[in-house]
Structures are given as C-alpha cells and as structure tokens.
Design a protein around this motif. Structure first.
Motif, PDB file in Angstrom:
ATOM      1  N   GLU A 139      15.217  17.484  39.035  1.00 16.50           N
ATOM      2  CA  GLU A 139      14.983  17.301  37.595  1.00 16.50           C
ATOM      3  C   GLU A 139      13.615  16.702  37.332  1.00 16.50           C
ATOM      4  OE1 GLU A 139      18.102  15.470  35.339  1.00 16.50           O
ATOM      5  OE2 GLU A 139      19.655  16.485  36.519  1.00 16.50           O
ATOM      6  N   GLN A 140      13.145  15.848  38.229  1.00 17.43           N
ATOM      7  CA  GLN A 140      11.854  15.186  38.054  1.00 17.43           C
ATOM      8  C   GLN A 140      10.671  16.117  38.327  1.00 17.43           C
ATOM      9  OE1 GLN A 140      12.038  11.869  40.775  1.00 17.43           O
ATOM     10  NE2 GLN A 140      13.871  11.039  39.791  1.00 17.43           N
ATOM     11  N   MET A 141      10.910  17.179  39.081  1.00 13.91           N
ATOM     12  CA  MET A 141       9.829  18.081  39.493  1.00 13.91           C
ATOM     13  C   MET A 141      10.194  19.538  39.202  1.00 13.91           C
ATOM     14  SD  MET A 141       9.145  16.184  43.101  1.00 13.91           S
ATOM     15  CE  MET A 141       8.822  14.424  43.109  1.00 13.91           C
ATOM     16  N   PRO A 142      10.389  19.858  37.921  1.00  9.51           N
ATOM     17  CA  PRO A 142      10.824  21.226  37.588  1.00  9.51           C
ATOM     18  C   PRO A 142       9.764  22.294  37.885  1.00  9.51           C
ATOM     19  CG  PRO A 142      10.224  20.033  35.596  1.00  9.51           C
ATOM     20  CD  PRO A 142      10.196  19.033  36.733  1.00  9.51           C
ATOM     21  N   GLU A 143       8.547  21.871  38.200  1.00 14.08           N
ATOM     22  CA  GLU A 143       7.491  22.838  38.516  1.00 14.08           C
ATOM     23  C   GLU A 143       7.857  23.719  39.693  1.00 14.08           C
ATOM     24  OE1 GLU A 143       5.306  19.044  37.084  1.00 14.08           O
ATOM     25  OE2 GLU A 143       7.090  19.531  38.235  1.00 14.08           O
ATOM     26  N   PHE A 144       8.688  23.202  40.587  1.00 10.60           N
ATOM     27  CA  PHE A 144       9.073  23.998  41.754  1.00 10.60           C
ATOM     28  C   PHE A 144      10.090  25.090  41.422  1.00 10.60           C
ATOM     29  CE2 PHE A 144       7.579  20.120  43.976  1.00 10.60           C
ATOM     30  CZ  PHE A 144       6.694  20.704  44.866  1.00 10.60           C
ATOM     31  N   ASP A 145      10.779  24.975  40.292  1.00  6.13           N
ATOM     32  CA  ASP A 145      11.835  25.937  39.938  1.00  6.13           C
ATOM     33  C   ASP A 145      11.333  27.376  39.916  1.00  6.13           C
ATOM     34  OD1 ASP A 145      13.563  23.805  39.677  1.00  6.13           O
ATOM     35  OD2 ASP A 145      13.652  23.881  37.476  1.00  6.13           O
ATOM     36  N   ASP A 146      10.197  27.599  39.287  1.00  8.11           N
ATOM     37  CA  ASP A 146       9.668  28.965  39.193  1.00  8.11           C
ATOM     38  C   ASP A 146       9.324  29.526  40.574  1.00  8.11           C
ATOM     39  OD1 ASP A 146       9.946  28.997  36.433  1.00  8.11           O
ATOM     40  OD2 ASP A 146       7.846  28.431  36.065  1.00  8.11           O
ATOM     41  N   TYR A 147       8.829  28.669  41.471  1.00 11.71           N
ATOM     42  CA  TYR A 147       8.489  29.124  42.817  1.00 11.71           C
ATOM     43  C   TYR A 147       9.743  29.392  43.642  1.00 11.71           C
ATOM     44  CZ  TYR A 147       3.826  28.132  41.389  1.00 11.71           C
ATOM     45  OH  TYR A 147       2.642  28.160  40.699  1.00 11.71           O
ATOM     46  N   ASP A 148      10.763  28.560  43.449  1.00 11.98           N
ATOM     47  CA  ASP A 148      12.042  28.824  44.112  1.00 11.98           C
ATOM     48  C   ASP A 148      12.586  30.179  43.671  1.00 11.98           C
ATOM     49  OD1 ASP A 148      11.819  26.253  45.192  1.00 11.98           O
ATOM     50  OD2 ASP A 148      13.324  25.382  43.856  1.00 11.98           O
ATOM     51  N   ASP A 149      12.566  30.407  42.359  1.00  9.10           N
ATOM     52  CA  ASP A 149      13.079  31.671  41.817  1.00  9.10           C
ATOM     53  C   ASP A 149      12.255  32.860  42.300  1.00  9.10           C
ATOM     54  OD1 ASP A 149      14.974  30.175  40.448  1.00  9.10           O
ATOM     55  OD2 ASP A 149      13.953  30.323  38.506  1.00  9.10           O
ATOM     56  N   GLU A 150      10.942  32.713  42.289  1.00  9.37           N
ATOM     57  CA  GLU A 150      10.073  33.802  42.727  1.00  9.37           C
ATOM     58  C   GLU A 150      10.316  34.129  44.202  1.00  9.37           C
ATOM     59  OE1 GLU A 150       5.315  34.915  43.106  1.00  9.37           O
ATOM     60  OE2 GLU A 150       5.885  33.068  42.079  1.00  9.37           O
ATOM     61  N   PHE A 151      10.530  33.104  45.014  1.00 14.13           N
ATOM     62  CA  PHE A 151      10.808  33.337  46.427  1.00 14.13           C
ATOM     63  C   PHE A 151      12.098  34.134  46.577  1.00 14.13           C
ATOM     64  CE2 PHE A 151      12.299  32.674  50.671  1.00 14.13           C
ATOM     65  CZ  PHE A 151      11.144  32.691  51.438  1.00 14.13           C
ATOM     66  N   ILE A 152      13.135  33.724  45.880  1.00  9.70           N
ATOM     67  CA  ILE A 152      14.437  34.402  45.983  1.00  9.70           C
ATOM     68  C   ILE A 152      14.327  35.857  45.532  1.00  9.70           C
ATOM     69  CG2 ILE A 152      16.777  34.450  45.022  1.00  9.70           C
ATOM     70  CD1 ILE A 152      16.588  31.297  45.095  1.00  9.70           C
ATOM     71  N   VAL A 153      13.603  36.097  44.465  1.00  9.76           N
ATOM     72  CA  VAL A 153      13.433  37.459  43.951  1.00  9.76           C
ATOM     73  C   VAL A 153      12.710  38.348  44.965  1.00  9.76           C
ATOM     74  CG1 VAL A 153      12.167  38.814  42.209  1.00  9.76           C
ATOM     75  CG2 VAL A 153      13.556  36.856  41.503  1.00  9.76           C
ATOM     76  N   ASN A 154      11.740  37.789  45.670  1.00 14.56           N
ATOM     77  CA  ASN A 154      10.908  38.569  46.589  1.00 14.56           C
ATOM     78  C   ASN A 154      11.341  38.502  48.051  1.00 14.56           C
ATOM     79  OD1 ASN A 154       8.564  39.709  44.989  1.00 14.56           O
ATOM     80  ND2 ASN A 154       8.620  37.587  44.294  1.00 14.56           N
ATOM     81  N   GLU A 155      12.332  37.683  48.362  1.00 13.28           N
ATOM     82  CA  GLU A 155      12.726  37.433  49.748  1.00 13.28           C
ATOM     83  C   GLU A 155      13.029  38.715  50.517  1.00 13.28           C
ATOM     84  OE1 GLU A 155      15.683  37.339  52.862  1.00 13.28           O
ATOM     85  OE2 GLU A 155      16.200  37.815  50.785  1.00 13.28           O
ATOM     86  N   GLU A 156      13.779  39.607  49.954  1.00 13.90           N
ATOM     87  CA  GLU A 156      14.146  40.836  50.671  1.00 13.90           C
ATOM     88  C   GLU A 156      12.907  41.688  50.963  1.00 13.90           C
ATOM     89  OE1 GLU A 156      17.050  44.749  50.282  1.00 13.90           O
ATOM     90  OE2 GLU A 156      17.295  43.104  48.866  1.00 13.90           O
ATOM     91  N   LYS A 157      12.042  41.821  49.985  1.00 16.52           N
ATOM     92  CA  LYS A 157      10.813  42.599  50.174  1.00 16.52           C
ATOM     93  C   LYS A 157       9.953  41.965  51.272  1.00 16.52           C
ATOM     94  CE  LYS A 157       7.309  42.001  47.449  1.00 16.52           C
ATOM     95  NZ  LYS A 157       6.344  41.960  46.345  1.00 16.52           N
ATOM     96  N   TRP A 158       9.794  40.637  51.221  1.00 12.69           N
ATOM     97  CA  TRP A 158       8.968  39.955  52.216  1.00 12.69           C
ATOM     98  C   TRP A 158       9.592  40.063  53.614  1.00 12.69           C
ATOM     99  CZ3 TRP A 158       8.211  35.209  48.548  1.00 12.69           C
ATOM    100  CH2 TRP A 158       7.217  35.508  47.617  1.00 12.69           C
ATOM    101  N   THR A 159      10.896  39.939  53.693  1.00  9.60           N
ATOM    102  CA  THR A 159      11.567  40.081  54.994  1.00  9.60           C
ATOM    103  C   THR A 159      11.339  41.481  55.544  1.00  9.60           C
ATOM    104  OG1 THR A 159      13.240  38.426  54.418  1.00  9.60           O
ATOM    105  CG2 THR A 159      13.785  39.952  56.201  1.00  9.60           C
ATOM    106  N   ASN A 160      11.445  42.489  54.699  1.00  8.05           N
ATOM    107  CA  ASN A 160      11.209  43.870  55.137  1.00  8.05           C
ATOM    108  C   ASN A 160       9.772  44.063  55.609  1.00  8.05           C
ATOM    109  OD1 ASN A 160      13.855  44.583  54.592  1.00  8.05           O
ATOM    110  ND2 ASN A 160      13.385  45.435  52.580  1.00  8.05           N
ATOM    111  N   GLN A 161       8.816  43.450  54.908  1.00  3.53           N
ATOM    112  CA  GLN A 161       7.410  43.568  55.314  1.00  3.53           C
ATOM    113  C   GLN A 161       7.170  42.865  56.658  1.00  3.53           C
ATOM    114  OE1 GLN A 161       5.835  41.927  51.609  1.00  3.53           O
ATOM    115  NE2 GLN A 161       4.774  43.871  51.220  1.00  3.53           N
ATOM    116  N   ILE A 162       7.809  41.733  56.851  1.00  2.00           N
ATOM    117  CA  ILE A 162       7.675  41.010  58.111  1.00  2.00           C
ATOM    118  C   ILE A 162       8.306  41.815  59.239  1.00  2.00           C
ATOM    119  CG2 ILE A 162       8.480  38.947  59.363  1.00  2.00           C
ATOM    120  CD1 ILE A 162       7.895  37.430  56.659  1.00  2.00           C
TER     121      ILE A 162
END
Length: 167
Positions: free
Chosen positions: A129-152
C-alpha cells in the motif's frame, strides 16, 4: 562447470509444448550443478548465459509470487537492477523486458532501503500500500510473462550449448 540436461526431459517439454517446463529444465540443471545457491565462487564457473537464465528464474519466481516488492525484500533486487541482467536480456532479443526492468529500476532505487530492512509480516504487507508504484510493473510482468518465457525458450534453443550439454 559441467551442466547436463537429459534429452528425454527436453523431448517431454517439447512434446507438451510447455515453454515453462523447457526453460525450467535448464534452470534446474544449473541449480543442481551449483548446489542450489549462486555464490561469487560458482558464478565464475558459469557462462554469462547461465547466470542470466538464473536471473530470469529469480525474477520470474519472485514477481509471479509476490511482485517486485517481494523480489527486492528477498534479496534479488541488486542482482536484477544493479547488474547487467537487463542488458543481457536485451542482447537475447527481449528489448521490452529490458525497458520494463529499466523503468522499474527507478522505484527500486527510491525504495530498496525501506524494503530490504528487517520487518514483521504486517510491515512487509503494508509495503504494497505504501509503494503502489510497483503495481503497474507487477501487472505488466504478469501480462508479458508468457511471451517473455517463450522468447527465452527460443533463445536457449538457438544457443543450447551456452546453457548445457544434452545427454
């Protein structure tokens, strides 16, 4: 350091079309070879690709489980944000993951001192709650995780000798 991967395991992952399993096979083999603990000593015995893959596994596991705050709290922030990890994944062709990490780094720089200290579970949970700036990055990681795993997985497949010997 000799890292080996069982050919049958790779074929099983390929047949299942499971890129997490494919990537995990190499991560597991590297972890087995280093006794599950990356140290300064054994790091010198690994290739840069093997170290980068371990970095991906730390990033993936921590962010998928508890986000960037958890990653930093559990001691992986410096490895991801202060080492050439982002540059290495860019060289693997993951330019958007590089950009994602570079953008998130400004919040690591701002908050890591607060996150890395000893604290109770309640204090840790309050960080979200004190550091909501990380929320968007957490969400972006989850959205892109499958694509990044496939690229790796594709990078590993194209450079398999940089990661392990197949037996």
């Amino acid at each position: 350091m000799k890292i080996t991967v069982d050919d049958k395991q790779l074929k099983k992952a390929a047949e299942a079309d499971d890129m997490d399993l494919f990537v995990g096979t190499f991560v597991d083999a590297i972890n087995k070879a280093i006794g599950g603990q990356l140290t300064q000593e054994n790091m010198q015995q690994l290739t840069s690709d093997q170290i980068t893959l371990l970095g991906w596994s730390y990033l993936h596991t921590e962010v998928m489980d508890g986000g960037y705050i958890q990653l930093i709290y559990n001691g992986y922030g410096e490895f991801i944000f202060k080492n050439p990890f982002a540059v290495a994944v860019r060289e693997w062709g993951l330019g958007d993951l590089y950009t994602h990490i570079r953008h998130c780094k400004k919040f690591y720089d701002k908050y890591h001192g607060q996150i890395e200290r000893d604290m109770t579970d309640e204090e840790f949970m309050a960080l979200y709650e004190q550091m909501p700036e990380f929320d968007d990055y957490d969400d972006e990681f989850i959205v892109n995780e499958e694509k990044w795993t496939n690229q790796i997985a594709a990078y590993i497949d194209d450079h398999i000798d940089n990661f392990a010997e197949i037996q």
